[in-house]
Design an enzyme around this catalytic site. Structure first.
Site, mmCIF file in Angstrom:
data_model
loop_
_atom_site.group_PDB
_atom_site.id
_atom_site.type_symbol
_atom_site.label_atom_id
_atom_site.label_comp_id
_atom_site.label_asym_id
_atom_site.label_seq_id
_atom_site.Cartn_x
_atom_site.Cartn_y
_atom_site.Cartn_z
ATOM 1 N N LYS A 59 0.823 -1.207 0.000
ATOM 2 C CA LYS A 59 0.000 0.000 0.000
ATOM 3 C C LYS A 59 0.860 1.261 0.000
ATOM 4 O O LYS A 59 0.623 2.201 -0.770
ATOM 5 C CB LYS A 59 -0.930 -0.005 1.207
ATOM 6 C CG LYS A 59 -1.960 1.128 1.181
ATOM 7 C CD LYS A 59 -1.753 2.098 2.301
ATOM 8 C CE LYS A 59 -2.792 3.204 2.283
ATOM 9 N NZ LYS A 59 -2.703 4.091 3.452
ATOM 10 N N ASP A 94 -6.478 0.099 0.824
ATOM 11 C CA ASP A 94 -6.621 -0.113 2.259
ATOM 12 C C ASP A 94 -8.085 -0.433 2.533
ATOM 13 O O ASP A 94 -8.859 -0.682 1.600
ATOM 14 C CB ASP A 94 -6.139 1.106 3.052
ATOM 15 C CG ASP A 94 -6.892 2.380 2.675
ATOM 16 O OD1 ASP A 94 -7.885 2.291 1.910
ATOM 17 O OD2 ASP A 94 -6.500 3.463 3.138
#
Length: 465
Positions: free
Chosen positions: A265, A284
Site C-alpha cells: 500500500k 486499504d
C-alpha cells in the site's frame, strides 16, 4: 583690619536638556492630511490553472502530502525543492501563486511548481473519459472538480508515507514537521516556519533514538533503515528513486518493497504521488469498501487479503484505464467526511430506522446513517431533531452530518437537559461517528471489529428498563 565680606557664590543653575529636534510627524489631529506608508504587498502571479483543473482544498488536505499548510481561507503554503510558495484562488476561481523565497530564479521556481502540480496533464480531459464509463463519477466530478494528483519529490514522498503507516493525520503531520525541520530554513508565512526537505545526508545525521523521542515509535527504525538502504544504492538514493519513473508499475512496487517499512500500500502511494505511475491503486480498508460498493459488490462482507488487493487494483484499471489512480483519488476524497458537505444528500443513505418503545410507551426513532468512513446514530426526539433530517425535507443539497453538526456545535461531548429528559452527545476523537442518546428512553451500544482502526460495524438500540 578691615573685614572682607564673604560673597556667596551663586548656585549654578542646572543646564536644561538640549531641545530635541522638531518631529517631522504631524500631531495626531493633523495626520489625516499625511500620506500613510503602504504596507508591503504580496505579489500574486496567475498560474494559468482554473479551479476545474486545480482545487486547492480538494488537493492538499486530502492525504497526498502533509507538508503544505493552510495559511488563508483559500490559501496553502508549502515548499517545492528550494522554493517557498503560496497558492491561492482568485475571485474567479483561477489559481495564482506567490514566491516567498527561492535560491534560484523565479522562472525555475514557476517551472518546478507546475511540475509539482502535474500541470501537464489535463484534468478535464481524463475526467471526461472517466465520466463516460461511470455515471456516478460524472456526478461526483460536478461537485468535486479540481481534485488533482501531485507529482512530489520521490524522497520526500517516501519519508512521508513511512510516517503514515497505521497513523492519524495529526500525528503524521507532527512527525513530518519534525523531519522537515532537519532541512534548511526558508522562511515564515503566517507564523508557520517552512524548511526545504532534508537531503539523505541530513537525514542520516538523525539517530533512531532521536526519532523515537520525537514520537515516531516503531517507525523510527524504518526511517533510519530506509535512509541507510538508499545511501548504499549505486549513484545515490535520490537518483535511484528518480530512475523508478522509467519502470513498469510492478517493477516499481517490487523495488520499493525492498526498503524497510514499505509494504504494497505504501509503495502504491509513492508510485502514484511521485513516480508517474498514474494507474497505481493504494488499497486499504477504505478503498476496499469503495470497491465492494461500486466495482465488486459480490465481494461485500469478504475480508480483505493481499490477493484481493490485486483484484481491487485490476478492477479500477479495467474501469478507468491508465489514469485509474486519479479516478480512485477522487472516489476516495468523495468519502472523506470533510468533503461530504459538498455533495447532495443522496450520496448518503439511511441504513436503518428502528423504533423502540419506552416504559411510558413513547417512541424513540433512531436513524443510523453511514458511509464508507462513519456510522452516525441519533434519536429523532432528541433536541437535535426538532426538525426532521434532510432526507425527509426538501433540503436535498444538505447532507445529514452537516445538518447534525450544525445542530450539535454547542453541545458536543456534554449532557444537555431538554425539558424533563437528559441527552448525551458522544463524538469520537477522530470525528468519525456520533451518538445522540436520550438517556431516559434509550440506550445505545456499539461494537467495533477486533482489528484496530476498522469501521464501526454495528449499532444496536434498546429501551432502557
Amino acid at each position: 583690619m578691615t573685614s572682607i565680606p564673604i560673597m556667596k557664590r551663586p548656585r549654578p543653575r542646572p543646564t536644561p536638556p538640549p531641545t530635541p529636534p522638531l518631529s517631522t510627524t504631524k500631531p495626531r489631529s493633523q495626520t489625516h492630511h499625511t500620506k500613510k506608508s503602504k504596507p508591503t504587498t504580496i505579489k500574486w502571479v496567475p498560474l494559468n490553472l482554473t479551479q476545474s483543473e486545480l482545487s486547492l482544498p480538494l488537493t492538499f488536505p486530502t492525504g497526498q502530502t502533509f507538508r503544505w499548510k493552510q495559511t488563508g481561507p483559500l490559501q496553502y503554503t508549502g515548499v517545492v525543492h528550494s522554493h517557498l510558495v503560496s497558492l491561492n484562488h482568485l475571485q474567479n476561481g483561477d489559481v495564482s501563486y506567490c514566491l516567498h523565497h527561492t535560491t534560484t530564479s523565479e522562472t525555475s521556481a514557476r517551472s518546478a511548481l507546475l511540475d509539482f502540480l502535474n500541470a501537464g496533464i489535463s484534468l478535464s480531459e481524463i475526467w471526461e473519459v472517466f465520466s463516460a464509463s461511470d455515471p456516478r463519477f460524472a456526478e461526483l466530478a460536478c461537485h468535486l472538480g479540481g481534485a488533482r494528483v501531485l507529482r512530489q519529490d520521490p524522497l520526500e514522498c517516501l519519508i512521508q508515507f513511512l510516517c503514515s503507516s497505521n497513523n492519524n493525520i495529526k500525528r503524521i503531520t507532527k512527525m513530518v514537521d519534525f523531519v522537515s525541520s532537519l532541512g534548511n530554513y526558508l522562511g515564515t508565512v503566517e507564523g508557520l516556519q517552512f524548511y526545504q526537505f532534508p537531503s539523505l545526508e541530513q537525514l542520516a545525521m538523525v539517530s533512531e533514538a532521536q526519532l523515537r523521542e520525537a514520537g515516531f515509535g516503531y517507525r523510527a527504525k524504518y526511517v533510519v533503515g530506509t535512509v541507510n538502504a538508499l545511501q548504499s544504492k549505486p549513484g545515490g538514493g535520490a537518483e535511484w528513486l528518480a530512475s523508478l519513473r522509467n519502470l513498469d508499475l510492478q517493477e516499481v512496487i517490487d523495488a520499493l518493497s525492498t526498503l524497510p517499512g514499505v509494504g504494497p500500500k505504501v509503495a502504491a502511494c509513492i508510485a502514484l504521488f511521485s513516480l508517474d505511475q498514474h494507474h497505481a491503486i493504494p488499497v486499504d480498508t477504505h478503498v476496499w469498501q469503495i470497491a465492494t460498493r461500486y466495482l465488486l459488490p459480490e465481494l461485500a462482507g469478504v475480508r480483505l487479503t493481499p490477493k484481493l488487493c490485486s483484484r481491487v487494483a485490476e478492477a479500477f484499471v479495467s474501469k478507468y484505464g491508465k489514469y485509474a489512480g486519479w479516478a480512485q483519488t477522487l472516489l476516495f476524497i468523495a468519502e472523506l467526511p470533510s468533503q461530504k458537505a459538498l455533495l447532495p444528500s443522496h450520496f448518503w443513505s439511511t441504513k436503518e430506522k428502528k423504533s423502540t418503545k419506552t416504559k411510558n410507551g413513547e417512541m424513540c426513532i433512531v436513524y443510523i446513517l453511514h458511509d464508507a468512513f462513519s456510522v452516525i446514530c441519533f434519536c429523532e426526539n432528541s433536541p437535535l431533531c426538532s426538525q426532521p433530517p434532510p432526507e425527509t425535507t426538501s433540503h436535498h443539497q444538505e447532507r445529514p452530518t452537516a445538518w447534525l453538526s450544525a445542530q450539535i456545535c454547542n453541545h458536543r461531548g456534554h449532557a444537555v437537559k431538554h425539558g424533563p429528559r437528559w441527552f448525551w452527545f458522544v463524538l469520537s476523537s477522530d470525528f468519525r461517528w456520533l451518538f445522540v442518546v436520550q438517556i431516559s428512553t434509550a440506550a445505545a451500544t456499539t461494537r467495533r471489529a477486533s482489528r484496530r482502526g476498522s469501521l464501526l460495524r454495528s449499532v444496536t438500540t434498546e429501551a432502557t428498563p
